[in-house]
Design a protein around this motif. Structure first.
Motif, PDB file in Angstrom:
ATOM      1  N   MET A   1       0.857  -1.184   0.000  1.00  0.00           N
ATOM      2  CA  MET A   1       0.000   0.000   0.000  1.00  0.00           C
ATOM      3  C   MET A   1       0.892   1.232   0.000  1.00  0.00           C
ATOM      4  SD  MET A   1      -3.300   1.036   2.315  1.00  0.00           S
ATOM      5  CE  MET A   1      -2.696   0.665   3.900  1.00  0.00           C
ATOM      6  N   SER A   2       0.552   2.219  -0.826  1.00  0.00           N
ATOM      7  CA  SER A   2       1.364   3.423  -0.919  1.00  0.00           C
ATOM      8  C   SER A   2       1.000   4.408   0.191  1.00  0.00           C
ATOM      9  CB  SER A   2       1.183   4.068  -2.290  1.00  0.00           C
ATOM     10  OG  SER A   2      -0.155   4.489  -2.453  1.00  0.00           O
ATOM     11  N   VAL A   3       1.985   5.239   0.527  1.00  0.00           N
ATOM     12  CA  VAL A   3       1.782   6.267   1.545  1.00  0.00           C
ATOM     13  C   VAL A   3       1.201   7.498   0.875  1.00  0.00           C
ATOM     14  CG1 VAL A   3       2.965   7.750   3.191  1.00  0.00           C
ATOM     15  CG2 VAL A   3       3.740   5.397   2.862  1.00  0.00           C
ATOM     16  N   PRO A   4       0.118   8.064   1.427  1.00  0.00           N
ATOM     17  CA  PRO A   4      -0.465   9.254   0.809  1.00  0.00           C
ATOM     18  C   PRO A   4       0.516  10.418   0.882  1.00  0.00           C
ATOM     19  CG  PRO A   4      -1.687   8.632   2.790  1.00  0.00           C
ATOM     20  CD  PRO A   4      -0.608   7.641   2.601  1.00  0.00           C
ATOM     21  N   PRO A   5       0.503  11.277  -0.123  1.00  0.00           N
ATOM     22  CA  PRO A   5       1.430  12.413  -0.117  1.00  0.00           C
ATOM     23  C   PRO A   5       1.035  13.445   0.931  1.00  0.00           C
ATOM     24  CG  PRO A   5      -0.099  12.621  -1.936  1.00  0.00           C
ATOM     25  CD  PRO A   5      -0.356  11.272  -1.291  1.00  0.00           C
ATOM     26  N   ALA A   6       2.023  14.179   1.414  1.00  0.00           N
ATOM     27  CA  ALA A   6       1.745  15.308   2.298  1.00  0.00           C
ATOM     28  C   ALA A   6       1.563  16.521   1.398  1.00  0.00           C
ATOM     29  CB  ALA A   6       2.899  15.518   3.266  1.00  0.00           C
TER      30      ALA A   6
ATOM     31  N   ILE B   1      -9.841  16.872  -2.853  1.00  0.00           N
ATOM     32  CA  ILE B   1      -8.468  16.418  -2.626  1.00  0.00           C
ATOM     33  C   ILE B   1      -7.995  16.876  -1.243  1.00  0.00           C
ATOM     34  CG2 ILE B   1      -6.059  16.769  -3.349  1.00  0.00           C
ATOM     35  CD1 ILE B   1      -7.147  16.752  -6.273  1.00  0.00           C
ATOM     36  N   ALA B   2      -8.286  18.114  -0.893  1.00  0.00           N
ATOM     37  CA  ALA B   2      -7.912  18.619   0.434  1.00  0.00           C
ATOM     38  C   ALA B   2      -8.556  17.777   1.533  1.00  0.00           C
ATOM     39  CB  ALA B   2      -8.311  20.088   0.582  1.00  0.00           C
ATOM     40  N   GLN B   3      -9.819  17.438   1.371  1.00  0.00           N
ATOM     41  CA  GLN B   3     -10.511  16.612   2.352  1.00  0.00           C
ATOM     42  C   GLN B   3      -9.880  15.224   2.444  1.00  0.00           C
ATOM     43  OE1 GLN B   3     -13.584  17.416   4.291  1.00  0.00           O
ATOM     44  NE2 GLN B   3     -12.553  19.336   3.885  1.00  0.00           N
ATOM     45  N   ALA B   4      -9.564  14.637   1.307  1.00  0.00           N
ATOM     46  CA  ALA B   4      -9.027  13.273   1.273  1.00  0.00           C
ATOM     47  C   ALA B   4      -7.649  13.181   1.910  1.00  0.00           C
ATOM     48  CB  ALA B   4      -8.963  12.777  -0.175  1.00  0.00           C
ATOM     49  N   PHE B   5      -6.858  14.247   1.794  1.00  0.00           N
ATOM     50  CA  PHE B   5      -5.485  14.208   2.288  1.00  0.00           C
ATOM     51  C   PHE B   5      -5.282  15.074   3.528  1.00  0.00           C
ATOM     52  CE2 PHE B   5      -5.173  12.849  -2.137  1.00  0.00           C
ATOM     53  CZ  PHE B   5      -4.462  11.675  -1.977  1.00  0.00           C
ATOM     54  N   ASP B   6      -6.379  15.387   4.216  1.00  0.00           N
ATOM     55  CA  ASP B   6      -6.341  16.137   5.480  1.00  0.00           C
ATOM     56  C   ASP B   6      -5.578  17.453   5.382  1.00  0.00           C
ATOM     57  OD1 ASP B   6      -7.888  14.267   6.928  1.00  0.00           O
ATOM     58  OD2 ASP B   6      -6.117  13.004   7.196  1.00  0.00           O
TER      59      ASP B   6
END
Length: 91
Positions: free
Chosen positions: A1-6, A71-76
């Motif tokens: 599983m990939s790490v989500p980008p910051a 996208i902002a919501q998905a990646f906090d």
């Protein structure tokens, strides 16, 4: 599983949308939902893939704005909430 980008708020708001999609590893597809109150959805798979289901036939401004917000919501990414009548929920 990939790490989500910051992602930063500046990246989400200022990057060209195509660049933001690549950086975030997000793919957009047209949703078959034609309800005028549907502005899009984020689908995040356990494998790490992230997709935006976006309604077709909307203005470029609406498409761009909602894609960035989702996208902002998905990646906090800390952005102000959209004004009513826009509501997001997590399932």
């Amino acid at each position: 599983m990939s790490v989500p980008p910051a992602l930063s708020a500046a990246q989400v708001l200022d990057s060209p949308l195509d660049d933001l999609l690549i950086t975030a590893g997000v793919e957009i597809f047209d949703s078959s939902i034609d309800d005028r109150s549907f502005f899009g959805a984020v689908v995040q798979r356990k494998s790490g893939e992230t997709y935006l289901a976006m309604p077709s036939g909307r203005s470029e401004l609406e498409h761009d704005t909602m894609a960035r917000y989702l996208i902002a919501q998905a990646f906090d990414v800390d952005l102000p909430e959209l004004p009513p009548p826009f509501v997001t929920s997590e399932i």
